[in-house]
Motif scaffolding. Structure first.
Motif, PDB file in Angstrom:
ATOM      1  N   ARG A  35       6.852  -2.687  -3.961  1.00  0.00           N
ATOM      2  CA  ARG A  35       6.193  -1.983  -5.062  1.00  0.00           C
ATOM      3  C   ARG A  35       5.183  -0.944  -4.595  1.00  0.00           C
ATOM      4  NH1 ARG A  35       7.022  -4.762  -9.796  1.00  0.00           N
ATOM      5  NH2 ARG A  35       5.158  -3.859 -10.750  1.00  0.00           N
ATOM      6  N   SER A  36       4.829  -0.985  -3.327  1.00  0.00           N
ATOM      7  CA  SER A  36       3.816  -0.062  -2.826  1.00  0.00           C
ATOM      8  C   SER A  36       4.059   0.217  -1.350  1.00  0.00           C
ATOM      9  CB  SER A  36       2.409  -0.645  -3.006  1.00  0.00           C
ATOM     10  OG  SER A  36       2.204  -1.723  -2.107  1.00  0.00           O
ATOM     11  N   LEU A  37       3.325   1.197  -0.842  1.00  0.00           N
ATOM     12  CA  LEU A  37       3.433   1.539   0.576  1.00  0.00           C
ATOM     13  C   LEU A  37       3.062   0.348   1.453  1.00  0.00           C
ATOM     14  CD1 LEU A  37       4.021   3.829   2.596  1.00  0.00           C
ATOM     15  CD2 LEU A  37       1.574   4.399   2.521  1.00  0.00           C
ATOM     16  N   GLU A  38       2.118  -0.462   1.003  1.00  0.00           N
ATOM     17  CA  GLU A  38       1.712  -1.626   1.785  1.00  0.00           C
ATOM     18  C   GLU A  38       2.852  -2.630   1.913  1.00  0.00           C
ATOM     19  OE1 GLU A  38      -1.013  -1.412   3.507  1.00  0.00           O
ATOM     20  OE2 GLU A  38      -1.178   0.527   2.511  1.00  0.00           O
ATOM     21  N   ASP A  39       3.711  -2.710   0.913  1.00  0.00           N
ATOM     22  CA  ASP A  39       4.875  -3.594   1.006  1.00  0.00           C
ATOM     23  C   ASP A  39       5.917  -3.045   1.971  1.00  0.00           C
ATOM     24  OD1 ASP A  39       3.854  -5.314  -1.002  1.00  0.00           O
ATOM     25  OD2 ASP A  39       4.622  -3.984  -2.564  1.00  0.00           O
ATOM     26  N   VAL A  40       5.924  -1.733   2.137  1.00  0.00           N
ATOM     27  CA  VAL A  40       6.917  -1.068   2.986  1.00  0.00           C
ATOM     28  C   VAL A  40       6.546  -1.162   4.457  1.00  0.00           C
ATOM     29  CG1 VAL A  40       7.825   1.223   3.586  1.00  0.00           C
ATOM     30  CG2 VAL A  40       7.735   0.484   1.197  1.00  0.00           C
ATOM     31  N   MET A  62      -8.606   5.222   3.162  1.00  0.00           N
ATOM     32  CA  MET A  62      -7.165   5.444   3.311  1.00  0.00           C
ATOM     33  C   MET A  62      -6.837   5.647   4.782  1.00  0.00           C
ATOM     34  SD  MET A  62      -4.769   8.415   1.594  1.00  0.00           S
ATOM     35  CE  MET A  62      -5.209   7.871  -0.051  1.00  0.00           C
ATOM     36  N   ALA A  63      -5.815   4.926   5.253  1.00  0.00           N
ATOM     37  CA  ALA A  63      -5.432   5.041   6.657  1.00  0.00           C
ATOM     38  C   ALA A  63      -4.955   6.449   6.970  1.00  0.00           C
ATOM     39  CB  ALA A  63      -4.335   4.026   6.978  1.00  0.00           C
ATOM     40  N   ALA A  64      -5.178   6.862   8.224  1.00  0.00           N
ATOM     41  CA  ALA A  64      -4.839   8.228   8.616  1.00  0.00           C
ATOM     42  C   ALA A  64      -3.347   8.506   8.503  1.00  0.00           C
ATOM     43  CB  ALA A  64      -5.315   8.477  10.042  1.00  0.00           C
ATOM     44  N   ASP A  65      -2.524   7.440   8.632  1.00  0.00           N
ATOM     45  CA  ASP A  65      -1.077   7.655   8.615  1.00  0.00           C
ATOM     46  C   ASP A  65      -0.469   7.502   7.230  1.00  0.00           C
ATOM     47  OD1 ASP A  65      -1.410   4.923   8.300  1.00  0.00           O
ATOM     48  OD2 ASP A  65       0.362   4.424   9.486  1.00  0.00           O
ATOM     49  N   THR A  66      -1.315   7.317   6.208  1.00  0.00           N
ATOM     50  CA  THR A  66      -0.789   7.027   4.883  1.00  0.00           C
ATOM     51  C   THR A  66       0.104   8.131   4.361  1.00  0.00           C
ATOM     52  OG1 THR A  66      -2.618   5.572   4.261  1.00  0.00           O
ATOM     53  CG2 THR A  66      -1.401   6.633   2.474  1.00  0.00           C
ATOM     54  N   GLU A  67      -0.349   9.396   4.418  1.00  0.00           N
ATOM     55  CA  GLU A  67       0.454  10.475   3.852  1.00  0.00           C
ATOM     56  C   GLU A  67       1.766  10.682   4.612  1.00  0.00           C
ATOM     57  OE1 GLU A  67       0.021  15.219   2.862  1.00  0.00           O
ATOM     58  OE2 GLU A  67      -1.677  13.878   2.521  1.00  0.00           O
ATOM     59  N   PHE A  92       5.461   9.994   2.918  1.00  0.00           N
ATOM     60  CA  PHE A  92       6.492  11.028   2.883  1.00  0.00           C
ATOM     61  C   PHE A  92       7.785  10.515   3.512  1.00  0.00           C
ATOM     62  CE2 PHE A  92       8.658  14.685   4.848  1.00  0.00           C
ATOM     63  CZ  PHE A  92       8.909  15.434   3.704  1.00  0.00           C
ATOM     64  N   GLN A  93       7.655   9.802   4.630  1.00  0.00           N
ATOM     65  CA  GLN A  93       8.836   9.234   5.276  1.00  0.00           C
ATOM     66  C   GLN A  93       9.527   8.235   4.351  1.00  0.00           C
ATOM     67  OE1 GLN A  93       8.148   6.467   8.544  1.00  0.00           O
ATOM     68  NE2 GLN A  93       9.913   7.290   9.653  1.00  0.00           N
ATOM     69  N   GLY A 124       2.086   8.918  -6.059  1.00  0.00           N
ATOM     70  CA  GLY A 124       0.646   8.913  -6.297  1.00  0.00           C
ATOM     71  C   GLY A 124      -0.140   9.135  -5.019  1.00  0.00           C
ATOM     72  N   ARG A 125       0.285   8.512  -3.935  1.00  0.00           N
ATOM     73  CA  ARG A 125      -0.396   8.674  -2.651  1.00  0.00           C
ATOM     74  C   ARG A 125      -0.247  10.094  -2.114  1.00  0.00           C
ATOM     75  NH1 ARG A 125      -1.592   3.666  -0.006  1.00  0.00           N
ATOM     76  NH2 ARG A 125      -0.882   1.883  -1.240  1.00  0.00           N
ATOM     77  N   LEU A 126       0.853  10.758  -2.484  1.00  0.00           N
ATOM     78  CA  LEU A 126       1.081  12.133  -2.043  1.00  0.00           C
ATOM     79  C   LEU A 126       0.496  13.153  -3.009  1.00  0.00           C
ATOM     80  CD1 LEU A 126       4.747  11.639  -0.821  1.00  0.00           C
ATOM     81  CD2 LEU A 126       2.762  12.146   0.622  1.00  0.00           C
TER      82      LEU A 126
END
Length: 255
Positions: free
Chosen positions: A205-210, A1-6, A10-11, A244-246
């Protein structure tokens, strides 16, 4: 998981606009959607519902203590229309019921056939209803327009006629938001001094899309522009991924 994921998740959570579907909406579903949008980390930016449910959504969010979450009334989703007087009346009714924002579909079929005037007239009429209260969102259906020049034309018409936000699509199409369409929309917003907001929808649909959406926005505007008053991310599935990621779904904090 990338360090900036959380931090990024949240943003993004604060930028989410949940979207109800006109064909399967009911009072129970709208209440449930509003409840989904109020998390232990705060509410989402907005909840988009068919205009008939704007009052219920506003009341429900207020009862949940989420007064800052906007209610977006979808007018004639997803097909839109060109009956300007009737649509303006629906806008008026949704605002009286408690909607904070009005989302109208740009008459893209008319533009595809070479008629740009009806788009300007429709947006202008809806903006006139929103002048005293409410923000106006114009959904362009970029996946239907496809041609870059048509997308640019729709953006400029909508902004020139008074849109407060331009939105990529109604999220009814399977085609995801393209980088090209997002870039054109953001370029047109920059031309207008960055005073118009951007709503990204379609395939988020996911953080990767964002991530690519946020990258395009921050390349164009200052970091302070990345806030719910200017930027929205449309998609109900996206909320599940972010929670889920949070760690909120797994720990029972969701809902």
């Amino acid at each position: 998981m990338a360090a900036d994921t959380e931090p990024l998740a949240f943003q993004a959570l604060g930028l989410v606009e949940l979207l109800a579907r006109a064909h399967d909406s009911s009072e129970q579903r709208i209440v449930s959607l509003c409840r989904r949008g109020v998390t232990s980390l705060g509410p989402v930016a907005a909840v988009g519902v068919p205009a008939a449910f704007a009052g219920l959504a506003r009341t429900t969010l207020d009862q949940l203590g989420a007064q800052q979450a906007a209610v977006v009334a979808q007018i004639r989703f997803p097909a839109g229309g060109t009956a300007i007087e009737a649509i303006a009346g629906e806008v008026r009714g949704a605002l009286l019921a408690g909607a904070d924002e009005i989302d109208v579909v740009f008459p893209f079929r008319a533009l595809l056939s070479g008629n740009a005037d009806v788009g300007h007239d429709l947006v202008s009429a809806c903006k006139a209803e929103c002048r005293l209260q409410g923000r106006l969102v114009v959904t362009l259906e970029t996946g239907e327009l496809r041609d870059p020049q048509l997308i640019r034309s729709a953006c400029r018409i909508a902004i020139g006629a008074g849109a407060d936000f331009i939105k990529s699509c109604t999220d009814r199409l399977l085609t995801p938001l393209s980088d090209q369409a997002a870039r054109i929309m953001l370029e047109c917003i920059a031309e207008a001094g960055g005073q118009v907001g951007f709503k990204a929808a379609g395939g988020l649909r996911s953080l990767e899309d964002v991530r690519p959406v946020l990258r395009l926005v921050t390349e164009r505007f200052a970091p302070s522009w990345v806030a719910g008053q200017r930027l929205r991310l449309g998609g109900s599935v996206l909320l599940d991924d972010l929670l889920g990621r949070l760690g909120l779904i797994e720990t029972g904090m969701f809902y």
